[in-house]
Write an enzyme that holds these catalytic residues in place. Sequence first.
Site, mmCIF file in Angstrom:
data_model
loop_
_atom_site.group_PDB
_atom_site.id
_atom_site.type_symbol
_atom_site.label_atom_id
_atom_site.label_comp_id
_atom_site.label_asym_id
_atom_site.label_seq_id
_atom_site.Cartn_x
_atom_site.Cartn_y
_atom_site.Cartn_z
ATOM 1 N N ASN A 61 0.810 -1.326 0.184
ATOM 2 C CA ASN A 61 -0.086 -0.011 0.069
ATOM 3 C C ASN A 61 0.983 1.285 -0.133
ATOM 4 O OD1 ASN A 61 -1.576 2.380 0.910
ATOM 5 N ND2 ASN A 61 -3.154 0.801 1.594
ATOM 6 N N ASP A 107 -0.015 4.504 -0.203
ATOM 7 C CA ASP A 107 -0.524 5.861 0.255
ATOM 8 C C ASP A 107 0.282 6.653 1.075
ATOM 9 O OD1 ASP A 107 -2.962 4.488 -0.709
ATOM 10 O OD2 ASP A 107 -3.996 4.297 1.074
ATOM 11 N N HIS A 108 1.072 6.019 2.027
ATOM 12 C CA HIS A 108 2.033 6.786 2.758
ATOM 13 C C HIS A 108 2.997 7.642 2.222
ATOM 14 C CE1 HIS A 108 -0.463 5.943 6.446
ATOM 15 N NE2 HIS A 108 -0.175 4.830 6.297
ATOM 16 N N ARG A 163 4.250 18.198 1.735
ATOM 17 C CA ARG A 163 5.127 19.441 1.224
ATOM 18 C C ARG A 163 4.659 20.077 -0.073
ATOM 19 N NH1 ARG A 163 10.488 21.511 0.784
ATOM 20 N NH2 ARG A 163 10.783 21.013 3.378
ATOM 21 N N HIS A 193 -5.326 3.878 -1.936
ATOM 22 C CA HIS A 193 -6.678 4.230 -1.690
ATOM 23 C C HIS A 193 -6.907 5.774 -1.932
ATOM 24 C CE1 HIS A 193 -9.587 4.735 2.014
ATOM 25 N NE2 HIS A 193 -9.931 5.153 1.074
ATOM 26 N N ARG A 233 -8.983 8.498 -1.806
ATOM 27 C CA ARG A 233 -10.180 9.008 -0.718
ATOM 28 C C ARG A 233 -10.785 10.098 -1.516
ATOM 29 N NH1 ARG A 233 -8.498 7.097 4.901
ATOM 30 N NH2 ARG A 233 -10.300 8.188 5.419
ATOM 31 N N ARG A 237 -6.673 13.231 0.353
ATOM 32 C CA ARG A 237 -5.561 13.708 1.328
ATOM 33 C C ARG A 237 -4.103 13.183 1.139
ATOM 34 N NH1 ARG A 237 -7.101 10.484 6.678
ATOM 35 N NH2 ARG A 237 -8.983 11.320 6.240
ATOM 36 N N HIS A 238 -3.922 12.206 0.199
ATOM 37 C CA HIS A 238 -2.872 11.601 0.044
ATOM 38 C C HIS A 238 -2.769 11.149 -1.687
ATOM 39 C CE1 HIS A 238 -5.136 7.807 1.056
ATOM 40 N NE2 HIS A 238 -4.671 7.871 2.332
ATOM 41 N N GLU A 276 -8.399 0.872 -3.461
ATOM 42 C CA GLU A 276 -9.122 0.913 -2.139
ATOM 43 C C GLU A 276 -10.230 2.091 -2.452
ATOM 44 O OE1 GLU A 276 -6.289 0.034 1.330
ATOM 45 O OE2 GLU A 276 -7.746 1.343 2.038
ATOM 46 N N THR A 306 -6.582 6.867 9.628
ATOM 47 C CA THR A 306 -6.468 5.830 8.645
ATOM 48 C C THR A 306 -7.749 4.962 8.590
ATOM 49 O OG1 THR A 306 -5.422 4.044 7.570
ATOM 50 C CG2 THR A 306 -5.173 4.151 10.139
ATOM 51 N N THR A 307 -7.890 4.007 7.785
ATOM 52 C CA THR A 307 -9.309 3.229 7.786
ATOM 53 C C THR A 307 -9.420 2.770 9.274
ATOM 54 O OG1 THR A 307 -8.763 2.717 5.422
ATOM 55 C CG2 THR A 307 -10.795 1.673 6.513
ATOM 56 N N GLU A 324 -11.181 -8.955 2.650
ATOM 57 C CA GLU A 324 -9.869 -8.624 3.502
ATOM 58 C C GLU A 324 -10.107 -8.536 4.840
ATOM 59 O OE1 GLU A 324 -7.408 -5.659 1.696
ATOM 60 O OE2 GLU A 324 -6.609 -5.286 3.746
ATOM 61 N N HIS A 345 -4.053 -4.309 7.761
ATOM 62 C CA HIS A 345 -4.135 -3.200 8.640
ATOM 63 C C HIS A 345 -3.241 -3.460 9.825
ATOM 64 C CE1 HIS A 345 -5.521 0.407 10.409
ATOM 65 N NE2 HIS A 345 -6.045 0.789 9.408
ATOM 66 N N GLY A 346 -2.207 -2.530 10.064
ATOM 67 C CA GLY A 346 -1.415 -2.756 11.169
ATOM 68 C C GLY A 346 -0.566 -3.660 10.986
ATOM 69 N N GLY A 371 1.156 -1.501 4.529
ATOM 70 C CA GLY A 371 1.410 0.029 3.916
ATOM 71 C C GLY A 371 2.552 0.569 4.828
ATOM 72 N N HIS A 372 1.770 1.117 6.136
ATOM 73 C CA HIS A 372 2.640 2.084 6.878
ATOM 74 C C HIS A 372 3.740 1.347 7.335
ATOM 75 C CE1 HIS A 372 3.010 5.213 9.768
ATOM 76 N NE2 HIS A 372 3.626 4.456 10.762
HETATM 77 N N1 PXP Z 1 -6.029 -2.785 4.091
HETATM 78 C C1 PXP Z 1 -6.641 -1.732 3.977
HETATM 79 C C2 PXP Z 1 -8.186 -2.134 3.696
HETATM 80 C C3 PXP Z 1 -6.341 -0.590 4.486
HETATM 81 O O1 PXP Z 1 -7.345 0.442 4.707
HETATM 82 C C4 PXP Z 1 -5.166 -0.399 4.856
HETATM 83 C C5 PXP Z 1 -4.750 1.036 5.147
HETATM 84 O O2 PXP Z 1 -4.878 1.869 4.259
HETATM 85 C C6 PXP Z 1 -4.282 -1.266 4.838
HETATM 86 C C7 PXP Z 1 -4.852 -2.430 4.341
HETATM 87 C C8 PXP Z 1 -2.836 -1.111 5.285
HETATM 88 O O3 PXP Z 1 -2.702 -0.838 6.591
HETATM 89 P P1 PXP Z 1 -1.368 -0.310 7.089
HETATM 90 O O4 PXP Z 1 -0.698 1.127 6.544
HETATM 91 O O5 PXP Z 1 -1.644 -0.318 8.651
HETATM 92 O O6 PXP Z 1 -0.326 -1.516 6.782
#
Ligand code: PXP
Length: 246
Positions: free
Chosen positions: A7, A9-10, A18, A47, A49, A53-54, A74, A104-105, A155, A196-197, A218-219
Amino acid sequence: MLKLGVNIDHVATLREARYRGQPWGEPDPVLAAQISEAAGAHGITAHLREDRRHILDRDIWRLREVVKTRFNLEMANVPEIVAIALKLKPDIICLVPEHRLEVTTEGGLDVVANETALARTCAQMRTAGIEVSLFIDPDERQIAASARLGCEFIELHTGSFAHEFNDAAGRERELDRLTAAARQAHSLGLGVNAGHGLNYHNLAALHRVPHLVELNIGHSIISHAVTVGLSTAVTEMLRLMENYPG
Ligand code: PXP
């Protein structure tokens, strides 16, 4: 083999911090997608959104052009974004709940309460040849409703597992929930992804959950990239400064 969807997004979050409103900026999430694929990622997730925002519209169109593995868009189940997805034709969409104030979601989608609206979107995507995944909590009723909709994947939201990870009893409870959910979904013919996480510390424990096809992360990957890449970045900048004549 367990697949990895990265992912990105970050990467865009950092760029927007910036360069918001400008036609160019760094770091580039599309370049990040290409680097991730070259390193072996099996898919790229972004994603779009509603508040942009990103990830921006221009990113998803470039991603559609360059992603060679699988492009997972997403998105919230709202008319504006559904229309974009139908034109863009990602390989798969993952429907998520979206709240403007969240960082985040947060929770999973309430498929039970939104079955009619989701059924309509699933049917539109099916006609367009786009697979559908639903981001849900590991909950029996949500899985049963997802199966009724005939989507290809769910998911499983691993946020509670990640949150409880450092508490042995909580971690076991969440792993049991994820295991039961994965078994139920698999028995109903759904593909099972999770995300997620997830991070470099908690990932090994997830190996206990059966039937997983792909993890979306992602993160932690983008954060880790900053740490492991910083030495190279500093070295390259120092090299550019080497020949200062003054
Ligand atoms: N899956 C979904 C559906 C999400 O919304 C996210 C966060 O955008 C992720 C996975 C990835 O989560 P993380 O950034 O915590 O790895």
